[in-house]
Design a protein around this motif. Structure first.
Motif, PDB file in Angstrom:
ATOM      1  N   UNK A  14      29.149  -0.481 -20.521  1.00 25.03           N
ATOM      2  CA  UNK A  14      27.890   0.198 -20.176  1.00 25.03           C
ATOM      3  C   UNK A  14      27.322  -0.371 -18.878  1.00 25.03           C
ATOM      4  N   UNK A  15      27.383  -1.707 -18.742  1.00 25.79           N
ATOM      5  CA  UNK A  15      26.839  -2.335 -17.527  1.00 25.79           C
ATOM      6  C   UNK A  15      27.738  -2.121 -16.317  1.00 25.79           C
ATOM      7  N   UNK A  16      29.046  -2.016 -16.569  1.00 20.18           N
ATOM      8  CA  UNK A  16      29.976  -1.841 -15.459  1.00 20.18           C
ATOM      9  C   UNK A  16      29.870  -0.440 -14.856  1.00 20.18           C
ATOM     10  N   UNK A  17      29.554   0.535 -15.669  1.00 24.23           N
ATOM     11  CA  UNK A  17      29.457   1.935 -15.213  1.00 24.23           C
ATOM     12  C   UNK A  17      28.010   2.413 -15.388  1.00 24.23           C
ATOM     13  N   UNK A  18      27.120   1.801 -14.632  1.00 19.52           N
ATOM     14  CA  UNK A  18      25.692   2.081 -14.831  1.00 19.52           C
ATOM     15  C   UNK A  18      25.350   3.541 -14.578  1.00 19.52           C
ATOM     16  N   UNK A  19      25.892   4.119 -13.501  1.00 13.03           N
ATOM     17  CA  UNK A  19      25.571   5.506 -13.169  1.00 13.03           C
ATOM     18  C   UNK A  19      26.111   6.460 -14.223  1.00 13.03           C
ATOM     19  N   UNK A  20      27.385   6.241 -14.620  1.00 15.34           N
ATOM     20  CA  UNK A  20      27.956   7.086 -15.668  1.00 15.34           C
ATOM     21  C   UNK A  20      27.155   6.969 -16.958  1.00 15.34           C
ATOM     22  N   UNK A  21      26.811   5.721 -17.300  1.00 17.62           N
ATOM     23  CA  UNK A  21      26.058   5.491 -18.531  1.00 17.62           C
ATOM     24  C   UNK A  21      24.682   6.140 -18.461  1.00 17.62           C
ATOM     25  N   UNK A  22      24.029   6.058 -17.283  1.00 22.23           N
ATOM     26  CA  UNK A  22      22.711   6.667 -17.129  1.00 22.23           C
ATOM     27  C   UNK A  22      22.778   8.179 -17.284  1.00 22.23           C
ATOM     28  N   UNK A  23      23.740   8.784 -16.617  1.00 20.79           N
ATOM     29  CA  UNK A  23      23.860  10.247 -16.694  1.00 20.79           C
ATOM     30  C   UNK A  23      24.211  10.695 -18.105  1.00 20.79           C
ATOM     31  N   UNK A  24      25.068   9.914 -18.778  1.00 17.70           N
ATOM     32  CA  UNK A  24      25.423  10.255 -20.155  1.00 17.70           C
ATOM     33  C   UNK A  24      24.215  10.134 -21.076  1.00 17.70           C
ATOM     34  N   UNK A 290      29.509  13.949 -22.433  1.00 28.25           N
ATOM     35  CA  UNK A 290      29.410  12.820 -21.503  1.00 28.25           C
ATOM     36  C   UNK A 290      29.824  11.516 -22.158  1.00 28.25           C
ATOM     37  N   UNK A 291      29.392  11.297 -23.403  1.00 26.53           N
ATOM     38  CA  UNK A 291      29.774  10.076 -24.112  1.00 26.53           C
ATOM     39  C   UNK A 291      31.289  10.038 -24.333  1.00 26.53           C
ATOM     40  N   UNK A 292      31.847  11.169 -24.710  1.00 26.07           N
ATOM     41  CA  UNK A 292      33.298  11.242 -24.908  1.00 26.07           C
ATOM     42  C   UNK A 292      34.036  10.897 -23.617  1.00 26.07           C
ATOM     43  N   UNK A 293      33.555  11.435 -22.498  1.00 29.10           N
ATOM     44  CA  UNK A 293      34.211  11.182 -21.209  1.00 29.10           C
ATOM     45  C   UNK A 293      34.113   9.708 -20.821  1.00 29.10           C
ATOM     46  N   UNK A 294      32.906   9.142 -20.932  1.00 26.90           N
ATOM     47  CA  UNK A 294      32.708   7.739 -20.565  1.00 26.90           C
ATOM     48  C   UNK A 294      33.540   6.821 -21.445  1.00 26.90           C
ATOM     49  N   UNK A 295      33.605   7.097 -22.731  1.00 31.95           N
ATOM     50  CA  UNK A 295      34.368   6.248 -23.638  1.00 31.95           C
ATOM     51  C   UNK A 295      35.862   6.359 -23.373  1.00 31.95           C
TER      52      UNK A 295
END
Length: 399
Positions: A14-24, A290-295
């Protein structure tokens, strides 16, 4: 791994991909905020409507001319085989369990008092109207119990009408002109305010027979029945129906209980809430994708880390739980943000539009957060399973 290491592992992606996590999380937050906002407004509106109706009591029945109905409202005001009459109201008043039968005629007319003139809503009613609708007289008295067919030309003024037509002095005993009819003021009502958009203080009450003549009508627009507390409403409806069938010869009228009115309004509000809540569901669906993609990306980028964990003894179940908890945490954070945003928006709307009631039940807040976490779990199942099924050797080779 101790608890601190587990939390650190879960939050690394989550911390490594802050932008992805924020958008998700934003997708989840928007959906939850929409659900909370619409639920708060819908619940507040339902409570408002319930309070507006029940201030008259819960033992009221409305009778309208005409059988054809739509959404609980009679079309008989436009056309009917036989109109409701003052005699019908008198007959209904004699039924056991009936406390009041109020004939009702409504319209607009010009009211003149001295050199002051205003166009006002006129209610032609019976002498029991104040008791049936729990209205209080401020000064003077309400309409006397005259014979309904030859009632004297007395009127009772609403609170606002009294202030505008007779500022600074009492209107009791004064003569006014309503349309082409002279009348004498015998009472002033206490302030009632607005009820479902109708200003009850900007009105004049006069006998129903006078209103029929004033508006050139042949029949009543409605008869409102007040029955005694404790009587079964279905039995009262059946008794009213039998009497009117005997008098009219056919069922050319519509009987509506107060609960039926509330049910109709509630169904309309529920449909609006569901329809607009579906828009919030779309945002939740986008958030789940979005969660599926990030995970899925997290599993691919951390393949070597997963292989190392497996090599030092982590089981498939532990890996599965790690990634499920990560997706759940991401959804929960988005859900919390959505709850805060929805609550703030709901109260801001109420602050800007005080007449629009808002109420946020805590049960809905709890369910909304559970919904967000459930979406996080469902969206993380496939990526978590993919991570758990990785071969330790193959995972380490990807380094």
């Amino acid at each position: 791994m101790d608890l601190l290491d587990q939390i650190r592992f879960i939050t690394t992606s989550i911390r490594a991909k802050r932008l992805h996590s924020f958008l998700t999380g934003l997708g989840i937050a928007v959906g939850i905020a929409a659900v909370i906002l619409l639920t708060s407004m819908g619940e507040g509106l339902q409570r408002f409507v319930l309070a507006e109706f029940t201030q008259f009591g819960t033992n009221l029945i409305a009778i309208n001319p005409g059988k054809v109905t739509t959404m609980g409202t009679s079309l008989g005001v436009i056309g009917s085989e036989r109109l409701l009459t003052l005699e019908d109201a008198d007959a209904l008043r004699q039924l056991p369990g009936i406390e009041a039968a109020v004939p009702m005629v409504q319209g607009n007319a010009e009211v003149k008092a001295g050199n002051r003139t205003r166009r006002i809503t006129i209610y032609g009613v019976g002498p029991e109207m104040d008791r049936a609708f729990r209205m209080q007289v401020q000064s003077g008295r309400f309409l006397p119990p005259d014979d309904a067919r030859i009632a004297r030309p007395f009127v009772v003024l609403g609170h606002k009408v009294r202030q505008e037509l007779f500022p600074g002095r009492t209107p009791l005993g004064e003569r006014i002109q309503i349309g082409n009819q002279p009348a004498r003021v015998i009472g002033v009502m206490e302030s009632k305010g607005q009820i479902l958009g109708f200003d009850m203080d900007d009105t004049v009450y006069l006998p129903a027979v006078r209103a029929l003549d004033l508006f050139n009508r042949d029949g009543l627009m409605e008869i409102d029945i007040l029955y005694r507390e404790g009587n079964d409403p279905d039995e009262m409806v059946a008794a009213i129906k039998r009497l009117l069938l005997a008098r009219h010869g056919q069922e050319d009228f519509t009987i509506t209980t107060q609960q039926q009115m509330l049910d109709v309004l509630g169904s309309v509000l529920d449909m609006l809430t569901v329809a607009v809540g579906a828009l919030g569901g779309i945002s939740l669906l986008v958030g789940s994708v979005g969660i599926f993609t990030v995970m899925t990306i997290a599993v691919r980028e951390r393949t070597a880390e997963i292989g190392l964990l497996r090599a030092i003894g982590a089981t498939k179940v532990q890996i599965l739980i790690f990634f499920l908890m990560e997706g759940t945490l991401l959804a929960a954070l988005g859900g919390f943000a959505g709850l805060a945003a929805g609550f703030v928006c709901a109260n801001l709307i109420h602050f800007l539009v005080p007449l629009l009631p808002v109420h946020t039940p805590w049960s809905f807040v709890f369910l909304a957060e559970l919904l967000a976490m459930a979406i996080g779990i469902l969206a993380s199942i496939l990526p978590a399973r993919q991570a758990a099924m990785l071969s330790p050797l193959e995972a380490l080779r990807s380094e």
